[in-house]
Design a protein around this motif. Structure first.
Motif, PDB file in Angstrom:
ATOM      1  N   PRO A 260       0.521  -0.860   0.087  1.00  0.00           N
ATOM      2  CA  PRO A 260       0.190   0.143   0.083  1.00  0.00           C
ATOM      3  C   PRO A 260       0.620   1.223  -0.214  1.00  0.00           C
ATOM      4  O   PRO A 260       0.456   2.208  -0.339  1.00  0.00           O
ATOM      5  N   LYS A 261       1.984   1.253   0.403  1.00  0.00           N
ATOM      6  CA  LYS A 261       2.344   2.197   0.262  1.00  0.00           C
ATOM      7  C   LYS A 261       3.087   2.526  -0.664  1.00  0.00           C
ATOM      8  O   LYS A 261       3.498   3.881  -1.152  1.00  0.00           O
ATOM      9  N   LYS A 262       2.945   2.141  -2.380  1.00  0.00           N
ATOM     10  CA  LYS A 262       3.051   1.958  -3.159  1.00  0.00           C
ATOM     11  C   LYS A 262       3.054   2.225  -4.487  1.00  0.00           C
ATOM     12  O   LYS A 262       2.405   2.937  -5.068  1.00  0.00           O
ATOM     13  N   ILE A 263       1.021   2.344  -3.614  1.00  0.00           N
ATOM     14  CA  ILE A 263      -0.414   2.885  -4.743  1.00  0.00           C
ATOM     15  C   ILE A 263      -0.701   4.432  -3.296  1.00  0.00           C
ATOM     16  O   ILE A 263      -1.410   3.424  -2.062  1.00  0.00           O
ATOM     17  N   PRO A 264      -0.093   5.578  -3.156  1.00  0.00           N
ATOM     18  CA  PRO A 264      -0.986   6.762  -2.591  1.00  0.00           C
ATOM     19  C   PRO A 264      -2.180   6.368  -2.089  1.00  0.00           C
ATOM     20  O   PRO A 264      -2.960   6.413  -3.029  1.00  0.00           O
ATOM     21  N   THR A 265      -2.565   6.182  -1.190  1.00  0.00           N
ATOM     22  CA  THR A 265      -4.562   6.107  -0.550  1.00  0.00           C
ATOM     23  C   THR A 265      -4.634   7.212   0.019  1.00  0.00           C
ATOM     24  O   THR A 265      -4.092   7.531   1.599  1.00  0.00           O
ATOM     25  N   ALA A 266      -5.848   7.924   0.212  1.00  0.00           N
ATOM     26  CA  ALA A 266      -6.093   8.838   1.192  1.00  0.00           C
ATOM     27  C   ALA A 266      -7.479   9.042   1.527  1.00  0.00           C
ATOM     28  O   ALA A 266      -7.849   8.245   1.141  1.00  0.00           O
ATOM     29  N   GLY A 267      -7.618   9.424   2.752  1.00  0.00           N
ATOM     30  CA  GLY A 267      -9.164   9.179   2.995  1.00  0.00           C
ATOM     31  C   GLY A 267      -9.086  10.540   3.396  1.00  0.00           C
ATOM     32  O   GLY A 267      -8.368  11.580   4.067  1.00  0.00           O
ATOM     33  N   ILE A 268     -10.432  10.967   4.495  1.00  0.00           N
ATOM     34  CA  ILE A 268     -11.851  11.724   4.826  1.00  0.00           C
ATOM     35  C   ILE A 268     -11.940  11.444   6.424  1.00  0.00           C
ATOM     36  O   ILE A 268     -12.128  10.378   6.592  1.00  0.00           O
ATOM     37  N   ASP A 269     -11.596  12.019   7.681  1.00  0.00           N
ATOM     38  CA  ASP A 269     -13.023  11.513   8.953  1.00  0.00           C
ATOM     39  C   ASP A 269     -11.527  11.635  10.136  1.00  0.00           C
ATOM     40  O   ASP A 269     -12.381  12.114  10.768  1.00  0.00           O
ATOM     41  N   GLY A 270     -10.935  11.232   9.992  1.00  0.00           N
ATOM     42  CA  GLY A 270     -10.085  10.614  11.095  1.00  0.00           C
ATOM     43  C   GLY A 270     -10.354   9.174  12.164  1.00  0.00           C
ATOM     44  O   GLY A 270     -10.127   9.755  13.250  1.00  0.00           O
ATOM     45  N   VAL A 271     -11.003   8.612  11.442  1.00  0.00           N
ATOM     46  CA  VAL A 271     -11.479   7.155  12.192  1.00  0.00           C
ATOM     47  C   VAL A 271     -10.167   6.421  12.713  1.00  0.00           C
ATOM     48  O   VAL A 271      -9.036   6.766  12.324  1.00  0.00           O
ATOM     49  N   THR A 272     -10.077   5.871  13.723  1.00  0.00           N
ATOM     50  CA  THR A 272      -9.070   5.284  14.701  1.00  0.00           C
ATOM     51  C   THR A 272      -8.081   4.291  13.705  1.00  0.00           C
ATOM     52  O   THR A 272      -6.508   4.806  13.876  1.00  0.00           O
ATOM     53  N   ASP A 273      -8.766   3.574  12.763  1.00  0.00           N
ATOM     54  CA  ASP A 273      -8.120   2.651  12.210  1.00  0.00           C
ATOM     55  C   ASP A 273      -7.442   3.437  11.038  1.00  0.00           C
ATOM     56  O   ASP A 273      -6.219   2.999  10.690  1.00  0.00           O
ATOM     57  N   ALA A 274      -8.234   4.675  10.822  1.00  0.00           N
ATOM     58  CA  ALA A 274      -7.527   5.096  10.182  1.00  0.00           C
ATOM     59  C   ALA A 274      -6.252   6.470  10.313  1.00  0.00           C
ATOM     60  O   ALA A 274      -5.412   5.997  10.410  1.00  0.00           O
ATOM     61  N   VAL A 275      -6.364   6.923  11.696  1.00  0.00           N
ATOM     62  CA  VAL A 275      -5.059   6.749  12.092  1.00  0.00           C
ATOM     63  C   VAL A 275      -4.086   5.940  12.725  1.00  0.00           C
ATOM     64  O   VAL A 275      -2.469   6.267  12.653  1.00  0.00           O
ATOM     65  N   ARG A 276      -3.941   5.149  12.687  1.00  0.00           N
ATOM     66  CA  ARG A 276      -3.133   3.585  12.702  1.00  0.00           C
ATOM     67  C   ARG A 276      -2.792   3.779  11.579  1.00  0.00           C
ATOM     68  O   ARG A 276      -1.274   3.542  11.268  1.00  0.00           O
ATOM     69  N   ALA A 277      -3.312   3.475  10.331  1.00  0.00           N
ATOM     70  CA  ALA A 277      -2.652   3.141   9.210  1.00  0.00           C
ATOM     71  C   ALA A 277      -1.786   4.125   8.773  1.00  0.00           C
ATOM     72  O   ALA A 277      -1.069   4.357   8.341  1.00  0.00           O
ATOM     73  N   VAL A 278      -2.801   5.536   9.312  1.00  0.00           N
ATOM     74  CA  VAL A 278      -1.591   6.944   8.730  1.00  0.00           C
ATOM     75  C   VAL A 278       0.019   7.348   9.488  1.00  0.00           C
ATOM     76  O   VAL A 278       1.027   6.999   8.865  1.00  0.00           O
ATOM     77  N   LYS A 279       0.029   6.226  11.209  1.00  0.00           N
ATOM     78  CA  LYS A 279       0.965   6.059  11.371  1.00  0.00           C
ATOM     79  C   LYS A 279       2.462   4.536  11.003  1.00  0.00           C
ATOM     80  O   LYS A 279       3.021   5.153  11.030  1.00  0.00           O
ATOM     81  N   ALA A 280       1.151   4.152  10.250  1.00  0.00           N
ATOM     82  CA  ALA A 280       2.015   3.336  10.096  1.00  0.00           C
ATOM     83  C   ALA A 280       2.756   3.616   8.589  1.00  0.00           C
ATOM     84  O   ALA A 280       3.421   3.078   7.602  1.00  0.00           O
TER      85      ALA A 280
END
Length: 332
Positions: free
Chosen positions: A237-257
């Motif tokens: 997934p780091k080679k296919i940039p992905t964006a979202g909106i909201d800041g749900v918990t799993d997304a915050v963890r995914a940003v951190k990763a």
């Protein structure tokens, strides 16, 4: 005789205190939300219940789950009007269909404050939310810059006809118009759903094998579903940039990763700010806001004023590896 007078006075004071307690106004508020399956609206409802006046019992809130259906929400407005609610917080599933409920409430002189998503009605008392066009621009810009300003992307949309879908699409398209070398391979709704996005993305990865350079998800749940599909294909997934909106918990963890980018939509500010504005219109000019959100965003231009503005804009906060831990700690 003096003892009798003293006892009578004490009883009278006690009775007066009891009477005042009984006369204390309790406000009955309905919160009509489009659906509670996703984490964001769950956070919104939880934040509403944590408002100081809800916690102390001054405000009694009933949350109505719209189950992602405009007719259901319309029927819930019938219930709130019939039961004479003092005010309504409204998070509509459909920008046009939601107007019917607002009209009914207005006819019954029940104020309605919109929160999070918009409705096209001049009868709406006020709106407390965030500018979704800006969020759509932010996420599209981050993905396109990450792929070097050229290549192919796919877009996962929210429920067609909801204001967030309409405005985030506009934001996406504002940015895409600047990059003539970026092609949109697919743009379809996954209805804010992680599971639906996973299924769509699996199909797209097969149909456009090796050609998808970036993923724009109009919310985090869909972006996370897309990432699951990418990983299931054995791709990084780091080679296919992905964006979202909201800041749900799993997304915050995914940003951190480092697996995605996202921006925080402050559910607490939208819910509690909306309730403060609604209570101002019910209780009158003497009402002062109780939520801490007004101080939190004061430096960014959020001002209470006298509480009668038609619109209050809650700022977006980019989620980064640096602030991810602090955001996660707030939810413990």
């Amino acid at each position: 005789m003096l003892k009798l007078v003293a006892m009578t006075l004490a009883i009278s004071i006690a009775a007066a205190g009891t009477s005042l307690a009984q006369e204390k106004k309790t406000y009955k508020i309905g919160a009509a939300v489009y659906g509670l399956k996703g984490e964001f609206m769950q956070m919104w409802a939880k934040a509403l219940s944590a408002h100081p006046l809800v916690k102390d019992g001054t405000v009694k809130v009933t949350v109505f789950d719209g189950n992602y259906d405009a007719l259901t929400q319309n029927n819930q407005f019938d219930t709130m009007v019939t039961q004479k609610y003092d005010g309504i917080l409204f998070v509509p599933i459909d920008i046009e269909a939601g107007a019917a409920g607002v009209e009914k409430a207005a006819a019954a002189k029940i104020p309605v404050v919109g929160s999070n998503t918009r409705v096209n009605s001049d009868k709406l008392t006020a709106y407390v939310g965030s500018n979704d066009v800006i969020a759509g621009e932010m996420e599209a810009e981050s993905v396109i810059k990450a792929i070097g300003g050229k290549g192919s992307v796919v877009i996962l949309e929210g429920p067609i006809g909801q204001s967030a879908q309409i405005e985030r699409r506009k934001g996406n398209q504002n940015v895409l118009a600047k990059y003539k070398e970026v092609k949109v391979l697919e743009m379809k709704t996954a209805n804010w759903s992680r599971a639906e996005a996973l299924s769509l993305m699996e199909n797209w990865l097969t149909a456009h094998a090796g050609r998808i350079n970036g993923i724009i998800g109009q919310n985090d749940e869909m972006a996370l579903g897309a990432i699951e599909a990418v990983k299931a294909k054995g791709l990084d997934p780091k080679k296919i940039p992905t964006a979202g909106i909201d800041g749900v918990t799993d997304a915050v963890r995914a940003v951190k990763a480092g697996d995605m980018v996202s921006v925080l939509q402050d559910a607490a500010a939208q819910a509690q700010g909306g309730l403060d504005v609604l209570l101002r219109h019910i209780a009158g000019p003497s009402y002062q806001p109780r939520s801490a959100i007004w101080q939190k965003y004061a430096a960014q231009g959020l001002a209470w004023g006298d509480g009668t503005a038609r619109q209050y804009d809650i700022p977006w906060t980019p989620i980064t590896r640096e602030n991810a831990d602090a955001l996660l700690a707030e939810r413990k």
